[in-house]
Motif scaffolding. Sequence first.
Motif, PDB file in Angstrom:
ATOM      1  N   SER A  58      95.513  31.895  34.650  1.00  0.00           N
ATOM      2  CA  SER A  58      95.194  33.089  33.846  1.00  0.00           C
ATOM      3  C   SER A  58      96.490  33.827  33.533  1.00  0.00           C
ATOM      4  CB  SER A  58      94.251  34.009  34.636  1.00  0.00           C
ATOM      5  OG  SER A  58      94.945  34.532  35.755  1.00  0.00           O
ATOM      6  N   GLU A  59      96.372  34.874  32.728  1.00  0.00           N
ATOM      7  CA  GLU A  59      97.571  35.668  32.377  1.00  0.00           C
ATOM      8  C   GLU A  59      98.255  36.208  33.632  1.00  0.00           C
ATOM      9  OE1 GLU A  59      98.789  35.799  29.462  1.00  0.00           O
ATOM     10  OE2 GLU A  59      97.131  35.344  28.090  1.00  0.00           O
ATOM     11  N   GLU A  60      97.439  36.577  34.632  1.00  0.00           N
ATOM     12  CA  GLU A  60      97.998  37.227  35.832  1.00  0.00           C
ATOM     13  C   GLU A  60      98.528  36.227  36.850  1.00  0.00           C
ATOM     14  OE1 GLU A  60      94.029  37.652  35.902  1.00  0.00           O
ATOM     15  OE2 GLU A  60      94.741  38.086  33.880  1.00  0.00           O
ATOM     16  N   ALA A  61      98.094  34.967  36.739  1.00  0.00           N
ATOM     17  CA  ALA A  61      98.362  34.030  37.836  1.00  0.00           C
ATOM     18  C   ALA A  61      99.761  33.419  37.754  1.00  0.00           C
ATOM     19  CB  ALA A  61      97.323  32.907  37.801  1.00  0.00           C
ATOM     20  N   THR A  62     100.255  32.951  38.897  1.00  0.00           N
ATOM     21  CA  THR A  62     101.538  32.250  38.954  1.00  0.00           C
ATOM     22  C   THR A  62     101.288  30.765  38.640  1.00  0.00           C
ATOM     23  OG1 THR A  62     102.128  33.720  40.760  1.00  0.00           O
ATOM     24  CG2 THR A  62     103.528  31.771  40.458  1.00  0.00           C
ATOM     25  N   PRO A  63     102.130  30.174  37.765  1.00  0.00           N
ATOM     26  CA  PRO A  63     101.942  28.739  37.489  1.00  0.00           C
ATOM     27  C   PRO A  63     101.915  27.940  38.792  1.00  0.00           C
ATOM     28  CG  PRO A  63     103.602  29.672  36.029  1.00  0.00           C
ATOM     29  CD  PRO A  63     103.235  30.757  36.998  1.00  0.00           C
ATOM     30  N   TRP A  64     101.067  26.950  38.817  1.00  0.00           N
ATOM     31  CA  TRP A  64     100.959  26.143  40.045  1.00  0.00           C
ATOM     32  C   TRP A  64     102.310  25.531  40.431  1.00  0.00           C
ATOM     33  CZ3 TRP A  64      95.871  22.877  38.995  1.00  0.00           C
ATOM     34  CH2 TRP A  64      94.758  23.698  39.194  1.00  0.00           C
ATOM     35  N   ILE A  65     103.108  25.108  39.430  1.00  0.00           N
ATOM     36  CA  ILE A  65     104.366  24.447  39.819  1.00  0.00           C
ATOM     37  C   ILE A  65     105.390  25.425  40.396  1.00  0.00           C
ATOM     38  CG2 ILE A  65     104.518  22.295  38.456  1.00  0.00           C
ATOM     39  CD1 ILE A  65     106.069  23.899  36.359  1.00  0.00           C
ATOM     40  N   LYS A  66     105.157  26.729  40.210  1.00  0.00           N
ATOM     41  CA  LYS A  66     106.092  27.691  40.810  1.00  0.00           C
ATOM     42  C   LYS A  66     105.681  28.029  42.237  1.00  0.00           C
ATOM     43  CE  LYS A  66     108.275  29.610  36.838  1.00  0.00           C
ATOM     44  NZ  LYS A  66     108.124  30.633  35.805  1.00  0.00           N
ATOM     45  N   GLN A  67     104.567  27.462  42.676  1.00  0.00           N
ATOM     46  CA  GLN A  67     104.142  27.646  44.058  1.00  0.00           C
ATOM     47  C   GLN A  67     104.541  26.370  44.812  1.00  0.00           C
ATOM     48  OE1 GLN A  67     100.038  29.118  44.276  1.00  0.00           O
ATOM     49  NE2 GLN A  67     100.100  29.479  42.081  1.00  0.00           N
ATOM     50  N   ASP A  68     104.083  26.267  46.072  1.00  0.00           N
ATOM     51  CA  ASP A  68     104.393  25.038  46.818  1.00  0.00           C
ATOM     52  C   ASP A  68     103.619  23.858  46.250  1.00  0.00           C
ATOM     53  OD1 ASP A  68     106.185  26.137  48.477  1.00  0.00           O
ATOM     54  OD2 ASP A  68     104.758  26.600  50.083  1.00  0.00           O
ATOM     55  N   ASN A  69     103.821  22.736  46.925  1.00  0.00           N
ATOM     56  CA  ASN A  69     103.083  21.511  46.692  1.00  0.00           C
ATOM     57  C   ASN A  69     101.601  21.739  46.317  1.00  0.00           C
ATOM     58  OD1 ASN A  69     102.641  18.815  46.835  1.00  0.00           O
ATOM     59  ND2 ASN A  69     102.304  18.784  49.061  1.00  0.00           N
ATOM     60  N   VAL A  70     101.179  21.289  45.141  1.00  0.00           N
ATOM     61  CA  VAL A  70      99.785  21.468  44.718  1.00  0.00           C
ATOM     62  C   VAL A  70      98.915  20.323  45.255  1.00  0.00           C
ATOM     63  CG1 VAL A  70      98.254  21.575  42.706  1.00  0.00           C
ATOM     64  CG2 VAL A  70     100.493  22.663  42.617  1.00  0.00           C
ATOM     65  N   LYS A  71      97.741  20.698  45.781  1.00  0.00           N
ATOM     66  CA  LYS A  71      96.846  19.671  46.345  1.00  0.00           C
ATOM     67  C   LYS A  71      95.460  19.773  45.722  1.00  0.00           C
ATOM     68  CE  LYS A  71      99.106  20.524  50.754  1.00  0.00           C
ATOM     69  NZ  LYS A  71      98.901  21.053  52.111  1.00  0.00           N
ATOM     70  N   PHE A  72      94.801  18.647  45.594  1.00  0.00           N
ATOM     71  CA  PHE A  72      93.412  18.594  45.104  1.00  0.00           C
ATOM     72  C   PHE A  72      92.541  17.869  46.120  1.00  0.00           C
ATOM     73  CE2 PHE A  72      92.474  19.156  40.358  1.00  0.00           C
ATOM     74  CZ  PHE A  72      93.423  20.165  40.192  1.00  0.00           C
ATOM     75  N   LEU A  73      91.308  18.333  46.245  1.00  0.00           N
ATOM     76  CA  LEU A  73      90.340  17.578  47.030  1.00  0.00           C
ATOM     77  C   LEU A  73      89.705  16.518  46.131  1.00  0.00           C
ATOM     78  CD1 LEU A  73      88.499  20.311  49.144  1.00  0.00           C
ATOM     79  CD2 LEU A  73      90.588  19.007  49.653  1.00  0.00           C
ATOM     80  N   CYS A  74      89.558  15.336  46.668  1.00  0.00           N
ATOM     81  CA  CYS A  74      89.024  14.205  45.899  1.00  0.00           C
ATOM     82  C   CYS A  74      87.847  13.583  46.627  1.00  0.00           C
ATOM     83  CB  CYS A  74      90.111  13.150  45.702  1.00  0.00           C
ATOM     84  SG  CYS A  74      91.543  13.767  44.823  1.00  0.00           S
ATOM     85  N   PRO A  75      86.624  14.044  46.327  1.00  0.00           N
ATOM     86  CA  PRO A  75      85.470  13.375  46.916  1.00  0.00           C
ATOM     87  C   PRO A  75      85.556  11.880  46.604  1.00  0.00           C
ATOM     88  CG  PRO A  75      84.802  15.401  45.824  1.00  0.00           C
ATOM     89  CD  PRO A  75      86.240  15.179  45.477  1.00  0.00           C
ATOM     90  N   SER A  76      85.445  11.048  47.648  1.00  0.00           N
ATOM     91  CA  SER A  76      85.673   9.613  47.475  1.00  0.00           C
ATOM     92  C   SER A  76      84.581   8.803  48.167  1.00  0.00           C
ATOM     93  CB  SER A  76      87.018   9.221  48.076  1.00  0.00           C
ATOM     94  OG  SER A  76      88.053   9.980  47.485  1.00  0.00           O
ATOM     95  N   PRO A  77      84.120   7.694  47.566  1.00  0.00           N
ATOM     96  CA  PRO A  77      84.664   7.137  46.334  1.00  0.00           C
ATOM     97  C   PRO A  77      84.433   8.047  45.122  1.00  0.00           C
ATOM     98  CG  PRO A  77      82.661   5.955  46.987  1.00  0.00           C
ATOM     99  CD  PRO A  77      83.002   6.878  48.099  1.00  0.00           C
ATOM    100  N   GLY A  78      85.369   7.942  44.168  1.00  0.00           N
ATOM    101  CA  GLY A  78      85.284   8.760  42.965  1.00  0.00           C
ATOM    102  C   GLY A  78      85.824   8.014  41.770  1.00  0.00           C
ATOM    103  N   TYR A  79      86.113   8.768  40.703  1.00  0.00           N
ATOM    104  CA  TYR A  79      86.524   8.174  39.421  1.00  0.00           C
ATOM    105  C   TYR A  79      88.031   7.938  39.420  1.00  0.00           C
ATOM    106  CZ  TYR A  79      87.111   7.990  34.284  1.00  0.00           C
ATOM    107  OH  TYR A  79      87.429   7.638  32.996  1.00  0.00           O
ATOM    108  N   ASP A  80      88.429   6.712  39.247  1.00  0.00           N
ATOM    109  CA  ASP A  80      89.851   6.370  39.389  1.00  0.00           C
ATOM    110  C   ASP A  80      90.758   7.144  38.429  1.00  0.00           C
ATOM    111  OD1 ASP A  80      88.762   4.920  37.265  1.00  0.00           O
ATOM    112  OD2 ASP A  80      89.892   3.089  37.663  1.00  0.00           O
ATOM    113  N   ARG A  81      90.272   7.441  37.225  1.00  0.00           N
ATOM    114  CA  ARG A  81      91.163   8.106  36.262  1.00  0.00           C
ATOM    115  C   ARG A  81      91.447   9.568  36.649  1.00  0.00           C
ATOM    116  NH1 ARG A  81      92.200   4.715  31.918  1.00  0.00           N
ATOM    117  NH2 ARG A  81      90.637   3.109  31.603  1.00  0.00           N
TER     118      ARG A  81
END
Length: 427
Positions: free
Chosen positions: A120-143
């Motif tokens: 959002s306008e107020e938020a800090t870009p993710w790359i300006k923070q530490d290592n970005v992580k995502f949760l990946c329910p697995s098995p899931g979609y490879d793409r």
Amino acid sequence: MANYQDLSNEALQQKYNTLQDAYEAIASQQLQLDMSRGKPCTEQLDLSQPMLDIITSSSTVKTENGTDARNYGVLDGIPEAKAFFASILDVEPKQVIVGGNSSLTLMHDSIVQFLLHGVSEEATPWIKQDNVKFLCPSPGYDRHFTICEALGIEMIPVAMTPEGPDMEEVEKLVAADPQIKGIWCVPKYSNPDGFTYSDAVVDRLAGMQTAADDFRIFWDNAYIVHHLTEEPDELKNIMRAAAAAGNPDRVMEFTSTSKVTFPGSGVAALASSEKNITFYKKHLSVQSIGSDKLNQMRHVAFLKDKDTLSAHMKKHAGIIAPKFQTVLTILAEKLGGKGIADWTNPKGGYFISLNTMEGCAKDVVELAKKAGVTLTGAGATYPYGKDPYDRNIRIAPTLPPTEELKKAIDVLCLCVEMVSINRLLQR
Ligand code: PMP
């Protein structure tokens, strides 16, 4: 049917010898069967052929509000296409951006925007923070996983259950780590299991406490209308649930007509809160002057409304449900009761998920390949291509003609039996 887990090594060896003879006979046929991707078959594509006659050289090419669809402009989609997707997704048209031919592109671009500009306008870009992580329910979609890998996002697998992701695990992880910025979800007829998230899981995702205040759910509703039976699964509206829980901006929802009309020549849409849509459009305006309005017009004229779409999807189901049934019948006949595999029985979507004994999937896929049957790579359904149990194989029944499909699944079953017996003999 004898459970292979209970058989003596002698009995197993005997079975193996018979299977090997059968395998060699099949391998000598030099089959070339490709079951690797979830593509519609020709008959399915033919269902949408009349859509190509809608815009001809003598057609009116004005949108509902009088815009000439042949010219530049209309960044977020023509009004009738926004209304169409809004009705399918059960949101307001102002919450929708209708894009180009691919929802995957919208997902990729959303993440790039969040990395570069923040959520959002107020938020800090993710790359300006530490290592970005995502949760990946697995098995899931490879793409989905490939997007994360390509953009340097660390993936944390969480277990899938028939109700959706394991929410105990998800809640614990997102509450503890502010660098977990997102979760991938295919909430209806999930790829590859065919599971639909329960209401309780939807509510927990919508309401959970996240350590990151810029956390987003990537709600990839690719199979929203892709039912195979007369009793479709119901999916709770997460957009409303998130708003009710005080998290109106948490969800980015995606869908497309790729497996409704033509993959690669369909129309994709993004839905979110009005605030998120305004922010997304600001950045979208830098990369595009507008998507293909002629294709949007064609789609709305052809698919019209929910009822027309539903009738069209029933025709798809008429073609592919028997193929799913063919696969399920062969799996039950060849592998049922042997204690070496289990599989899902989805009520929609594009895949059946086959789980072998642990440590067998890679060998099965390789053995099938040698007999001329290409399956989705083992491990592809997990982040980094690594299935920790080496067990999951995605079956995509839609593309091959039924006779080829039967042959391919016969070979698959044969390979599962051979590899499993090999493992059991090494006990
Ligand atoms: N999401 C899921 C879960 C899919 O299975 C697929 C297609 N296989 C896509 C997205 C791709 O959609 P699109 O063609 O709109 O990019």
